[in-house]
Design a protein around this motif. Structure first.
Motif, PDB file in Angstrom:
ATOM      1  N   ILE A  92      16.740  39.758 -30.708  1.00 60.41           N
ATOM      2  CA  ILE A  92      17.299  41.027 -30.075  1.00 60.41           C
ATOM      3  C   ILE A  92      16.303  41.281 -28.963  1.00 60.41           C
ATOM      4  O   ILE A  92      16.480  41.762 -27.843  1.00 60.41           O
ATOM      5  N   LEU A  93      15.083  41.117 -29.180  1.00 58.31           N
ATOM      6  CA  LEU A  93      13.985  41.405 -28.232  1.00 58.31           C
ATOM      7  C   LEU A  93      14.006  40.552 -27.013  1.00 58.31           C
ATOM      8  O   LEU A  93      14.028  41.209 -26.209  1.00 58.31           O
ATOM      9  N   GLN A  94      14.339  39.389 -27.314  1.00 58.48           N
ATOM     10  CA  GLN A  94      14.279  38.403 -26.321  1.00 58.48           C
ATOM     11  C   GLN A  94      15.626  38.498 -25.374  1.00 58.48           C
ATOM     12  O   GLN A  94      15.553  38.527 -24.249  1.00 58.48           O
ATOM     13  N   LYS A  95      16.853  38.941 -25.901  1.00 62.22           N
ATOM     14  CA  LYS A  95      17.972  39.345 -25.349  1.00 62.22           C
ATOM     15  C   LYS A  95      17.759  40.525 -24.410  1.00 62.22           C
ATOM     16  O   LYS A  95      17.944  40.532 -23.164  1.00 62.22           O
ATOM     17  N   THR A  96      17.039  41.585 -25.131  1.00 66.32           N
ATOM     18  CA  THR A  96      16.635  42.858 -24.482  1.00 66.32           C
ATOM     19  C   THR A  96      15.871  42.571 -23.136  1.00 66.32           C
ATOM     20  O   THR A  96      15.999  42.985 -22.052  1.00 66.32           O
ATOM     21  N   TRP A  97      14.731  41.509 -23.392  1.00 67.47           N
ATOM     22  CA  TRP A  97      13.717  41.310 -22.175  1.00 67.47           C
ATOM     23  C   TRP A  97      14.296  40.742 -21.179  1.00 67.47           C
ATOM     24  O   TRP A  97      14.091  41.044 -19.885  1.00 67.47           O
ATOM     25  N   ARG A  98      15.355  39.776 -21.323  1.00 67.66           N
ATOM     26  CA  ARG A  98      16.136  38.976 -20.223  1.00 67.66           C
ATOM     27  C   ARG A  98      17.047  39.860 -19.452  1.00 67.66           C
ATOM     28  O   ARG A  98      17.029  39.511 -18.214  1.00 67.66           O
ATOM     29  N   LYS A  99      17.170  41.031 -20.015  1.00 61.04           N
ATOM     30  CA  LYS A  99      18.158  41.906 -19.144  1.00 61.04           C
ATOM     31  C   LYS A  99      17.189  42.788 -18.173  1.00 61.04           C
ATOM     32  O   LYS A  99      17.669  43.351 -17.443  1.00 61.04           O
ATOM     33  N   LYS A 155      21.295  42.310 -12.212  1.00 60.59           N
ATOM     34  CA  LYS A 155      20.332  41.920 -11.639  1.00 60.59           C
ATOM     35  C   LYS A 155      20.545  41.636 -10.166  1.00 60.59           C
ATOM     36  O   LYS A 155      19.985  41.106  -9.421  1.00 60.59           O
ATOM     37  N   LYS A 156      21.913  42.113  -9.779  1.00 62.73           N
ATOM     38  CA  LYS A 156      22.116  42.100  -8.167  1.00 62.73           C
ATOM     39  C   LYS A 156      22.087  43.487  -7.500  1.00 62.73           C
ATOM     40  O   LYS A 156      21.422  43.580  -6.402  1.00 62.73           O
ATOM     41  N   ASN A 157      22.665  44.318  -8.467  1.00 63.48           N
ATOM     42  CA  ASN A 157      22.671  45.747  -7.899  1.00 63.48           C
ATOM     43  C   ASN A 157      21.543  46.717  -8.285  1.00 63.48           C
ATOM     44  O   ASN A 157      21.160  46.607  -9.577  1.00 63.48           O
ATOM     45  N   GLU A 158      20.780  47.257  -7.418  1.00 63.29           N
ATOM     46  CA  GLU A 158      19.444  47.685  -7.660  1.00 63.29           C
ATOM     47  C   GLU A 158      19.488  48.798  -8.792  1.00 63.29           C
ATOM     48  O   GLU A 158      19.012  49.206  -9.850  1.00 63.29           O
ATOM     49  N   GLU A 159      20.785  49.726  -8.611  1.00 57.40           N
ATOM     50  CA  GLU A 159      21.073  50.960  -9.579  1.00 57.40           C
ATOM     51  C   GLU A 159      21.316  50.538 -10.904  1.00 57.40           C
ATOM     52  O   GLU A 159      21.167  51.006 -11.921  1.00 57.40           O
ATOM     53  N   THR A 160      22.279  49.326 -10.934  1.00 57.25           N
ATOM     54  CA  THR A 160      22.763  48.762 -12.100  1.00 57.25           C
ATOM     55  C   THR A 160      21.456  48.383 -13.166  1.00 57.25           C
ATOM     56  O   THR A 160      21.575  48.417 -14.090  1.00 57.25           O
ATOM     57  N   GLN A 161      20.809  47.646 -12.226  1.00 56.55           N
ATOM     58  CA  GLN A 161      19.368  47.252 -12.914  1.00 56.55           C
ATOM     59  C   GLN A 161      18.405  48.263 -13.470  1.00 56.55           C
ATOM     60  O   GLN A 161      18.086  48.221 -14.473  1.00 56.55           O
ATOM     61  N   THR A 162      18.604  49.217 -12.684  1.00 52.96           N
ATOM     62  CA  THR A 162      17.564  50.396 -12.919  1.00 52.96           C
ATOM     63  C   THR A 162      18.133  51.029 -14.567  1.00 52.96           C
ATOM     64  O   THR A 162      17.279  51.442 -15.547  1.00 52.96           O
TER      65      THR A 162
END
Length: 196
Positions: A161-168, A125-132
């Motif tokens: 599981i879908l909600q946890k996935t979506w939050r990431k 959520k802070k590093n662009e490449e980690t988020q990608t």
């Protein structure tokens, strides 16, 4: 050795290690070692989602599950604490495996450190490449693994599981997820999860 040659050689080394996966998956009538197919799907999804991805991110996507079968989930307690310990052990294991291959291929310490950073999901959520990377992981899960998962579990667990996935995922990841070719059942579950 050119950058593209080095990248291709690293991909070949990663795939050669994953060829030893005893678990298989049939896709479009052909049987693959499970982690070879997963790695190819990660590369394909990254190329689509972030076509200008850095070399480090391309390498990370390809080796994200390298030799994962060597540390099976049931080697840790089958509870939340065991799961978290397993995930931490895998991150370190994947990082060390990848570093060994990248060193053999001739990559710099800078690239090897960057791949390790990404494999360990640092600064999500802070590093662009980690988020990608996380978006690509989630998209591969939704496109290829979600429906078989949903078929084996009650709806309540599937939605969780879908909600946890979506939050990431990022907003861009969400848009890409909703554009995936999924069954009506899968889309209905996603709709329930994100509206809850």
């Amino acid at each position: 050795m050119s950058t593209s040659d080095k990248l291709q050689l690293a991909f070949e080394r990663f795939d050669a290690l994953n060829q030893a996966d005893p678990n298989t998956e049939v896709f479009e009538g052909k049987s693959y070692p499970k982690e070879v197919l997963y790695a190819q799907r990660m590369t394909k999804q990254l190329n689509s989602f972030a076509p200008k991805a850095s070399e480090a991110l391309k390498l990370t996507a390809r080796c994200q599950h390298i030799c994962r079968w060597e540390i099976p989930r049931d080697s840790y307690d089958m509870n939340r604490e065991g799961y978290l310990r397993w995930r931490q052990a895998l991150k370190k294991f994947h990082s060390e495996k990848a570093a060994s291959v990248l060193s053999e291929v001739g990559y710099s310490e800078e690239i090897i450190s960057k791949v390790s950073f990404l494999l360990e999901k640092k600064q999500l959520k802070k590093n662009e490449e980690t988020q990608t990377l996380e978006d690509v992981i989630c998209l591969v899960f939704l496109e290829h693994y979600f429906e078989p998962f949903a078929a084996k579990h009650p709806e309540e667990k599937t939605i969780d599981i879908l909600q946890k996935t979506w939050r990431k995922m990022s907003d861009k990841g969400h848009k890409s997820a909703l554009a995936l070719y999924l069954s009506n059942d899968a889309l209905n579950l996603i709709s329930k999860a994100i509206s809850a």
